[in-house]
Design a protein around this motif. Structure first.
Motif, PDB file in Angstrom:
ATOM      1  N   ALA A 120       0.834  -1.209   0.000  1.00  0.00           N
ATOM      2  CA  ALA A 120       0.000   0.000   0.000  1.00  0.00           C
ATOM      3  C   ALA A 120       0.865   1.254   0.000  1.00  0.00           C
ATOM      4  O   ALA A 120       0.580   2.210  -0.728  1.00  0.00           O
ATOM      5  CB  ALA A 120      -0.934  -0.017   1.201  1.00  0.00           C
ATOM      6  N   ALA A 121       1.928   1.258   0.797  1.00  0.00           N
ATOM      7  CA  ALA A 121       2.811   2.419   0.869  1.00  0.00           C
ATOM      8  C   ALA A 121       3.494   2.676  -0.472  1.00  0.00           C
ATOM      9  O   ALA A 121       3.617   3.825  -0.905  1.00  0.00           O
ATOM     10  CB  ALA A 121       3.846   2.223   1.975  1.00  0.00           C
ATOM     11  N   ARG A 122       3.923   1.622  -1.156  1.00  0.00           N
ATOM     12  CA  ARG A 122       4.562   1.780  -2.467  1.00  0.00           C
ATOM     13  C   ARG A 122       3.591   2.388  -3.473  1.00  0.00           C
ATOM     14  O   ARG A 122       3.959   3.268  -4.249  1.00  0.00           O
ATOM     15  CB  ARG A 122       5.076   0.435  -2.977  1.00  0.00           C
ATOM     16  CG  ARG A 122       6.293  -0.071  -2.230  1.00  0.00           C
ATOM     17  CD  ARG A 122       6.758  -1.414  -2.743  1.00  0.00           C
ATOM     18  NE  ARG A 122       7.123  -1.354  -4.147  1.00  0.00           N
ATOM     19  CZ  ARG A 122       7.048  -2.389  -4.983  1.00  0.00           C
ATOM     20  NH1 ARG A 122       6.632  -3.565  -4.569  1.00  0.00           N
ATOM     21  NH2 ARG A 122       7.400  -2.253  -6.249  1.00  0.00           N
ATOM     22  N   LEU A 123       2.359   1.909  -3.469  1.00  0.00           N
ATOM     23  CA  LEU A 123       1.356   2.444  -4.388  1.00  0.00           C
ATOM     24  C   LEU A 123       1.040   3.904  -4.055  1.00  0.00           C
ATOM     25  O   LEU A 123       0.978   4.749  -4.947  1.00  0.00           O
ATOM     26  CB  LEU A 123       0.082   1.600  -4.330  1.00  0.00           C
ATOM     27  CG  LEU A 123       0.195   0.193  -4.907  1.00  0.00           C
ATOM     28  CD1 LEU A 123      -0.978  -0.660  -4.450  1.00  0.00           C
ATOM     29  CD2 LEU A 123       0.291   0.232  -6.422  1.00  0.00           C
ATOM     30  N   ALA A 124       0.853   4.189  -2.782  1.00  0.00           N
ATOM     31  CA  ALA A 124       0.541   5.556  -2.352  1.00  0.00           C
ATOM     32  C   ALA A 124       1.670   6.507  -2.730  1.00  0.00           C
ATOM     33  O   ALA A 124       1.415   7.629  -3.192  1.00  0.00           O
ATOM     34  CB  ALA A 124       0.272   5.587  -0.851  1.00  0.00           C
ATOM     35  N   GLU A 125       2.906   6.077  -2.558  1.00  0.00           N
ATOM     36  CA  GLU A 125       4.057   6.901  -2.913  1.00  0.00           C
ATOM     37  C   GLU A 125       4.064   7.218  -4.413  1.00  0.00           C
ATOM     38  O   GLU A 125       4.520   8.280  -4.828  1.00  0.00           O
ATOM     39  CB  GLU A 125       5.353   6.193  -2.510  1.00  0.00           C
ATOM     40  CG  GLU A 125       6.590   7.018  -2.721  1.00  0.00           C
ATOM     41  CD  GLU A 125       6.654   8.273  -1.844  1.00  0.00           C
ATOM     42  OE1 GLU A 125       7.225   9.276  -2.310  1.00  0.00           O
ATOM     43  OE2 GLU A 125       6.137   8.241  -0.721  1.00  0.00           O
ATOM     44  N   ALA A 126       3.520   6.299  -5.215  1.00  0.00           N
ATOM     45  CA  ALA A 126       3.444   6.495  -6.669  1.00  0.00           C
ATOM     46  C   ALA A 126       2.218   7.323  -7.062  1.00  0.00           C
ATOM     47  O   ALA A 126       1.960   7.523  -8.248  1.00  0.00           O
ATOM     48  CB  ALA A 126       3.430   5.149  -7.378  1.00  0.00           C
ATOM     49  N   GLY A 127       1.440   7.778  -6.068  1.00  0.00           N
ATOM     50  CA  GLY A 127       0.283   8.621  -6.355  1.00  0.00           C
ATOM     51  C   GLY A 127      -1.009   7.868  -6.608  1.00  0.00           C
ATOM     52  O   GLY A 127      -1.985   8.450  -7.078  1.00  0.00           O
ATOM     53  N   ILE A 128      -1.024   6.581  -6.283  1.00  0.00           N
ATOM     54  CA  ILE A 128      -2.213   5.752  -6.486  1.00  0.00           C
ATOM     55  C   ILE A 128      -2.950   5.649  -5.157  1.00  0.00           C
ATOM     56  O   ILE A 128      -2.346   5.368  -4.117  1.00  0.00           O
ATOM     57  CB  ILE A 128      -1.814   4.353  -7.003  1.00  0.00           C
ATOM     58  CG1 ILE A 128      -1.139   4.491  -8.374  1.00  0.00           C
ATOM     59  CG2 ILE A 128      -3.032   3.432  -7.065  1.00  0.00           C
ATOM     60  CD1 ILE A 128      -0.488   3.219  -8.887  1.00  0.00           C
ATOM     61  N   GLN A 129      -4.258   5.872  -5.178  1.00  0.00           N
ATOM     62  CA  GLN A 129      -5.059   5.724  -3.971  1.00  0.00           C
ATOM     63  C   GLN A 129      -5.205   4.249  -3.645  1.00  0.00           C
ATOM     64  O   GLN A 129      -5.332   3.416  -4.551  1.00  0.00           O
ATOM     65  CB  GLN A 129      -6.434   6.354  -4.154  1.00  0.00           C
ATOM     66  CG  GLN A 129      -6.374   7.854  -4.331  1.00  0.00           C
ATOM     67  CD  GLN A 129      -7.752   8.442  -4.530  1.00  0.00           C
ATOM     68  OE1 GLN A 129      -8.613   7.842  -5.170  1.00  0.00           O
ATOM     69  NE2 GLN A 129      -7.952   9.631  -3.976  1.00  0.00           N
ATOM     70  N   VAL A 130      -5.212   3.928  -2.336  1.00  0.00           N
ATOM     71  CA  VAL A 130      -5.244   2.539  -1.906  1.00  0.00           C
ATOM     72  C   VAL A 130      -6.336   2.343  -0.854  1.00  0.00           C
ATOM     73  O   VAL A 130      -6.431   3.101   0.109  1.00  0.00           O
ATOM     74  CB  VAL A 130      -3.881   2.107  -1.301  1.00  0.00           C
ATOM     75  CG1 VAL A 130      -3.935   0.657  -0.849  1.00  0.00           C
ATOM     76  CG2 VAL A 130      -2.757   2.339  -2.295  1.00  0.00           C
ATOM     77  N   VAL A 131      -7.125   1.297  -1.065  1.00  0.00           N
ATOM     78  CA  VAL A 131      -8.109   0.839  -0.087  1.00  0.00           C
ATOM     79  C   VAL A 131      -7.667  -0.559   0.305  1.00  0.00           C
ATOM     80  O   VAL A 131      -7.417  -1.393  -0.560  1.00  0.00           O
ATOM     81  CB  VAL A 131      -9.535   0.801  -0.695  1.00  0.00           C
ATOM     82  CG1 VAL A 131     -10.525   0.250   0.315  1.00  0.00           C
ATOM     83  CG2 VAL A 131      -9.940   2.181  -1.198  1.00  0.00           C
ATOM     84  N   GLN A 132      -7.594  -0.810   1.623  1.00  0.00           N
ATOM     85  CA  GLN A 132      -7.189  -2.143   2.097  1.00  0.00           C
ATOM     86  C   GLN A 132      -8.300  -2.753   2.943  1.00  0.00           C
ATOM     87  O   GLN A 132      -8.997  -2.049   3.681  1.00  0.00           O
ATOM     88  CB  GLN A 132      -5.937  -2.054   2.966  1.00  0.00           C
ATOM     89  CG  GLN A 132      -4.711  -1.615   2.231  1.00  0.00           C
ATOM     90  CD  GLN A 132      -3.466  -1.890   3.058  1.00  0.00           C
ATOM     91  OE1 GLN A 132      -2.930  -3.000   2.985  1.00  0.00           O
ATOM     92  NE2 GLN A 132      -3.016  -0.911   3.837  1.00  0.00           N
ATOM     93  N   ASP A 133      -8.433  -4.082   2.832  1.00  0.00           N
ATOM     94  CA  ASP A 133      -9.306  -4.854   3.717  1.00  0.00           C
ATOM     95  C   ASP A 133     -10.715  -4.278   3.775  1.00  0.00           C
ATOM     96  O   ASP A 133     -11.279  -4.042   4.846  1.00  0.00           O
ATOM     97  CB  ASP A 133      -8.683  -4.901   5.118  1.00  0.00           C
ATOM     98  CG  ASP A 133      -9.349  -5.931   6.025  1.00  0.00           C
ATOM     99  OD1 ASP A 133     -10.057  -6.816   5.512  1.00  0.00           O
ATOM    100  OD2 ASP A 133      -9.153  -5.839   7.254  1.00  0.00           O
ATOM    101  N   HIS A 134     -11.291  -4.058   2.605  1.00  0.00           N
ATOM    102  CA  HIS A 134     -12.623  -3.469   2.550  1.00  0.00           C
ATOM    103  C   HIS A 134     -13.386  -4.004   1.342  1.00  0.00           C
ATOM    104  O   HIS A 134     -12.832  -4.109   0.266  1.00  0.00           O
ATOM    105  CB  HIS A 134     -12.514  -1.944   2.449  1.00  0.00           C
ATOM    106  CG  HIS A 134     -13.720  -1.229   2.957  1.00  0.00           C
ATOM    107  ND1 HIS A 134     -14.923  -1.235   2.312  1.00  0.00           N
ATOM    108  CD2 HIS A 134     -13.887  -0.474   4.069  1.00  0.00           C
ATOM    109  CE1 HIS A 134     -15.785  -0.514   2.985  1.00  0.00           C
ATOM    110  NE2 HIS A 134     -15.183  -0.034   4.063  1.00  0.00           N
ATOM    111  N   CYS A 135     -14.662  -4.305   1.563  1.00  0.00           N
ATOM    112  CA  CYS A 135     -15.495  -4.791   0.455  1.00  0.00           C
ATOM    113  C   CYS A 135     -16.163  -3.657  -0.256  1.00  0.00           C
ATOM    114  O   CYS A 135     -16.445  -2.639   0.275  1.00  0.00           O
ATOM    115  CB  CYS A 135     -16.556  -5.766   0.978  1.00  0.00           C
ATOM    116  SG  CYS A 135     -17.579  -6.466  -0.313  1.00  0.00           S
TER     117      CYS A 135
END
Length: 135
Positions: A120-135
């Motif tokens: 998630a941190a790698r994606l966020a650093e690249a400017g991509i929004q991240v949702v984890q553990d959620h339906c």
């Protein structure tokens, strides 16, 4: 890039409302019609979203051609919806970040039970929004 790690309900609703095309990594083919990796994409499609199956183990799902990886998908997608084990997410992040910046998704959404803070941190650093553990 903490602002790219999404967990507020209003932000989640906005992501869903703004989405048009979803690439579903790990999508199932319906042989288990109750599997979340089949029922959730089916519900997305029923709500009018364009669903793109991404799974090298299947040829098609929901009457749609399945692709072996994200690089093989011939069109842009807003969201990558993830149904993969957390320990496999490093490879998926590598695949996403290898895409040309214009082809990268705005959001990577890891379904319920799927969490990998490093990915998630790698994606966020690249400017991509991240949702984890959620339906």
């Amino acid at each position: 890039m903490r602002e790219n790690l999404i967990d507020r309900e209003e932000d989640l609703a906005r992501i869903v409302r703004d989405a048009r095309t979803v690439a579903v990594v790990g999508m199932k083919d319906g042989s288990d019609p109750e599997a979340p990796a089949f029922t959730i994409p089916k519900a997305l499609k029923a709500r009018g979203l364009r669903v793109i199956p991404v799974n090298p183990m299947i040829e098609a799902s929901l009457g749609l051609t399945a692709y072996k990886d994200l690089a093989s998908v011939p069109e842009a997608f807003d969201i990558v919806d993830v149904f993969r084990r957390p320990e496999k997410l490093g490879e998926l992040v590598d695949e996403i970040l290898a895409l040309p910046p214009a082809r990268r998704p705005r959001v990577v959404w890891m379904q319920t039970g799927i969490r990998n803070d490093l990915a998630a941190a790698r994606l966020a650093e690249a400017g991509i929004q991240v949702v984890q553990d959620h339906c």
